[in-house]
Design a protein around this motif. Structure first.
Motif, PDB file in Angstrom:
ATOM      1  N   LEU A  99      -0.968  -0.404  -5.622  1.00 18.49           N
ATOM      2  CA  LEU A  99      -0.705   0.920  -6.190  1.00 18.49           C
ATOM      3  C   LEU A  99      -0.422   1.955  -5.098  1.00 18.49           C
ATOM      4  O   LEU A  99       0.466   2.801  -5.241  1.00 18.49           O
ATOM      5  CB  LEU A  99      -1.896   1.363  -7.044  1.00 18.49           C
ATOM      6  CG  LEU A  99      -2.062   0.680  -8.395  1.00 18.49           C
ATOM      7  CD1 LEU A  99      -3.289   1.216  -9.117  1.00 18.49           C
ATOM      8  CD2 LEU A  99      -0.829   0.866  -9.260  1.00 18.49           C
ATOM      9  N   ASN A 100      -1.179   1.882  -4.013  1.00 14.42           N
ATOM     10  CA  ASN A 100      -0.942   2.835  -2.920  1.00 14.42           C
ATOM     11  C   ASN A 100       0.448   2.641  -2.311  1.00 14.42           C
ATOM     12  O   ASN A 100       1.165   3.619  -2.041  1.00 14.42           O
ATOM     13  CB  ASN A 100      -2.012   2.673  -1.847  1.00 14.42           C
ATOM     14  CG  ASN A 100      -3.379   3.111  -2.330  1.00 14.42           C
ATOM     15  OD1 ASN A 100      -3.510   3.892  -3.262  1.00 14.42           O
ATOM     16  ND2 ASN A 100      -4.420   2.598  -1.695  1.00 14.42           N
ATOM     17  N   ARG A 101       0.838   1.379  -2.108  1.00 11.49           N
ATOM     18  CA  ARG A 101       2.176   1.139  -1.550  1.00 11.49           C
ATOM     19  C   ARG A 101       3.267   1.558  -2.530  1.00 11.49           C
ATOM     20  O   ARG A 101       4.310   2.079  -2.135  1.00 11.49           O
ATOM     21  CB  ARG A 101       2.328  -0.350  -1.228  1.00 11.49           C
ATOM     22  CG  ARG A 101       1.611  -0.826  -0.005  1.00 11.49           C
ATOM     23  CD  ARG A 101       2.177  -0.183   1.262  1.00 11.49           C
ATOM     24  NE  ARG A 101       1.503   1.062   1.616  1.00 11.49           N
ATOM     25  CZ  ARG A 101       1.991   1.960   2.443  1.00 11.49           C
ATOM     26  NH1 ARG A 101       3.188   1.793   2.979  1.00 11.49           N
ATOM     27  NH2 ARG A 101       1.329   3.059   2.708  1.00 11.49           N
ATOM     28  N   PHE A 102       3.028   1.341  -3.816  1.00 16.43           N
ATOM     29  CA  PHE A 102       4.016   1.733  -4.828  1.00 16.43           C
ATOM     30  C   PHE A 102       4.246   3.240  -4.803  1.00 16.43           C
ATOM     31  O   PHE A 102       5.397   3.700  -4.782  1.00 16.43           O
ATOM     32  CB  PHE A 102       3.540   1.272  -6.212  1.00 16.43           C
ATOM     33  CG  PHE A 102       4.391   1.773  -7.341  1.00 16.43           C
ATOM     34  CD1 PHE A 102       5.596   1.172  -7.638  1.00 16.43           C
ATOM     35  CD2 PHE A 102       3.971   2.858  -8.114  1.00 16.43           C
ATOM     36  CE1 PHE A 102       6.389   1.637  -8.680  1.00 16.43           C
ATOM     37  CE2 PHE A 102       4.753   3.321  -9.155  1.00 16.43           C
ATOM     38  CZ  PHE A 102       5.958   2.708  -9.443  1.00 16.43           C
ATOM     39  N   TRP A 103       3.174   4.022  -4.774  1.00 20.68           N
ATOM     40  CA  TRP A 103       3.328   5.475  -4.767  1.00 20.68           C
ATOM     41  C   TRP A 103       3.876   5.978  -3.437  1.00 20.68           C
ATOM     42  O   TRP A 103       4.572   7.006  -3.408  1.00 20.68           O
ATOM     43  CB  TRP A 103       1.990   6.142  -5.075  1.00 20.68           C
ATOM     44  CG  TRP A 103       1.690   6.158  -6.544  1.00 20.68           C
ATOM     45  CD1 TRP A 103       0.721   5.481  -7.202  1.00 20.68           C
ATOM     46  CD2 TRP A 103       2.401   6.910  -7.540  1.00 20.68           C
ATOM     47  NE1 TRP A 103       0.763   5.758  -8.547  1.00 20.68           N
ATOM     48  CE2 TRP A 103       1.785   6.622  -8.786  1.00 20.68           C
ATOM     49  CE3 TRP A 103       3.471   7.784  -7.511  1.00 20.68           C
ATOM     50  CZ2 TRP A 103       2.231   7.198  -9.969  1.00 20.68           C
ATOM     51  CZ3 TRP A 103       3.920   8.360  -8.691  1.00 20.68           C
ATOM     52  CH2 TRP A 103       3.297   8.062  -9.900  1.00 20.68           C
ATOM     53  N   CYS A 104       3.593   5.298  -2.344  1.00 16.60           N
ATOM     54  CA  CYS A 104       4.186   5.694  -1.066  1.00 16.60           C
ATOM     55  C   CYS A 104       5.706   5.496  -1.089  1.00 16.60           C
ATOM     56  O   CYS A 104       6.465   6.349  -0.590  1.00 16.60           O
ATOM     57  CB  CYS A 104       3.558   4.894   0.074  1.00 16.60           C
ATOM     58  SG  CYS A 104       1.884   5.397   0.512  1.00 16.60           S
ATOM     59  N   VAL A 105       6.148   4.394  -1.652  1.00 12.18           N
ATOM     60  CA  VAL A 105       7.593   4.143  -1.754  1.00 12.18           C
ATOM     61  C   VAL A 105       8.252   5.182  -2.661  1.00 12.18           C
ATOM     62  O   VAL A 105       9.321   5.734  -2.344  1.00 12.18           O
ATOM     63  CB  VAL A 105       7.848   2.712  -2.251  1.00 12.18           C
ATOM     64  CG1 VAL A 105       9.326   2.507  -2.570  1.00 12.18           C
ATOM     65  CG2 VAL A 105       7.399   1.698  -1.209  1.00 12.18           C
ATOM     66  N   ILE A 106       7.613   5.461  -3.808  1.00 11.86           N
ATOM     67  CA  ILE A 106       8.155   6.465  -4.719  1.00 11.86           C
ATOM     68  C   ILE A 106       8.212   7.836  -4.042  1.00 11.86           C
ATOM     69  O   ILE A 106       9.201   8.582  -4.171  1.00 11.86           O
ATOM     70  CB  ILE A 106       7.312   6.527  -6.003  1.00 11.86           C
ATOM     71  CG1 ILE A 106       7.469   5.226  -6.803  1.00 11.86           C
ATOM     72  CG2 ILE A 106       7.712   7.725  -6.859  1.00 11.86           C
ATOM     73  CD1 ILE A 106       8.857   4.979  -7.316  1.00 11.86           C
TER      74      ILE A 106
END
Length: 284
Positions: A99-106
């Motif tokens: 989830l943290n990587r997903f929001w960082c990419v977004i």
């Protein structure tokens, strides 16, 4: 102006110009093909990593995974799928990392799109370089490297625009103390204290009580003096007397000192006693 007197430049400007006659020109940087490829790979590195992982698992272990599910009964396959979905839904380090990587990419993609729409470009058409994006307890932190011709002044009063573009609560923009070209953007998505119940040892007497049972003046009643144990002293309850001329009844008013004194008033004389019982009438 007659049609015959119009020049070719006037006709060209009339198509793309506004009512005021201004034209906005956006210059794209002249970069070589290897540089464009490297920048694209850096920008889409996490997406490329996920696609490469899926391709590797499908090619190298696809046959083994398919044979394993075919050899097991249907109820066991359903149980494995349920356990796997439950492990993904529950809070665990792997889920938090994804989830943290997903929001960082977004956040990186949304911030770059916001910089393009705000025209945060230098005269060569280069955007600020997004160095890294890290996850925090409240959201993400993005580090920007300002290209030559750009500075933090180009992002002044743009915090609300960036927060709206990144789907966040708020954004805070700050410059590095060591290098003016490094800008730190903090994206706040959540408040960790909004749903936290804070208990204090000072509220042990009233923490378990309902709000209706706690009066508004409970603190003042606790801090006030205890007047239920003994009756108040008459000498302290009466207002202090003032010295001066005698009144119509013959009594005289005495002025008490700042110390604790006891005054005995009679028709003939006035006696003032100090805190230790000494007669201080001559000194007043």
């Amino acid at each position: 102006m007659p049609k015959s007197t119009r020049t070719r430049s006037t006709r060209r400007a009339g198509r793309g110009s506004t009512a005021t006659g201004t034209i906005e020109t956006i210059i794209r940087p002249s970069q070589s093909t290897p540089v464009k490829v490297l920048l694209a790979v850096w920008r889409w590195r996490w997406e490329l990593f996920v696609l490469a992982s899926i391709a590797y698992i499908t090619i190298a272990h696809g046959t083994a995974i398919t044979g394993y599910f075919r050899s097991n009964p249907l109820w066991l396959n359903a149980l494995l799928i349920i356990v796997l979905c439950g492990w993904i839904v529950t809070d665990n380090p792997a889920r938090r990392f994804v989830l943290n990587r997903f929001w960082c990419v977004i956040t990186r993609h949304r911030l770059r799109a916001c910089l393009v729409e705000m025209r945060t470009l230098n005269y060569s058409g280069n955007l600020p370089f997004i160095v890294a994006c890290f996850s925090t307890k409240t959201g993400q932190i993005v580090w920007l490297w300002m290209r030559p011709g750009l500075s933090m002044e180009d992002l002044d009063n743009k915090a609300e625009t960036i927060a709206s573009a990144c789907w966040a609560r708020s954004a805070v923009i700050a410059r590095s103390k060591r290098n003016a070209a490094v800008v730190r953007i903090e994206i706040n998505r959540r408040d960790p204290l909004s749903k936290t119940h804070i208990t204090s040892p000072l509220l042990n007497d009233t923490s378990d009580m309902p709000e209706a049972a706690v009066a508004d003046d409970a603190v003042m009643a606790f801090l006030g003096p205890d007047t239920t144990g003994s009756a108040p002293d008459e000498s302290t309850a009466q207002p202090p007397a003032k010295t001066g001329s005698a009144n119509t009844t013959g009594e005289t008013r005495t002025r008490t000192s700042k110390t604790k004194t006891t005054a005995a008033v009679s028709d003939s004389q006035t006696v003032i006693l100090g805190a230790n019982g000494e007669d201080v009438s001559d000194y007043v």
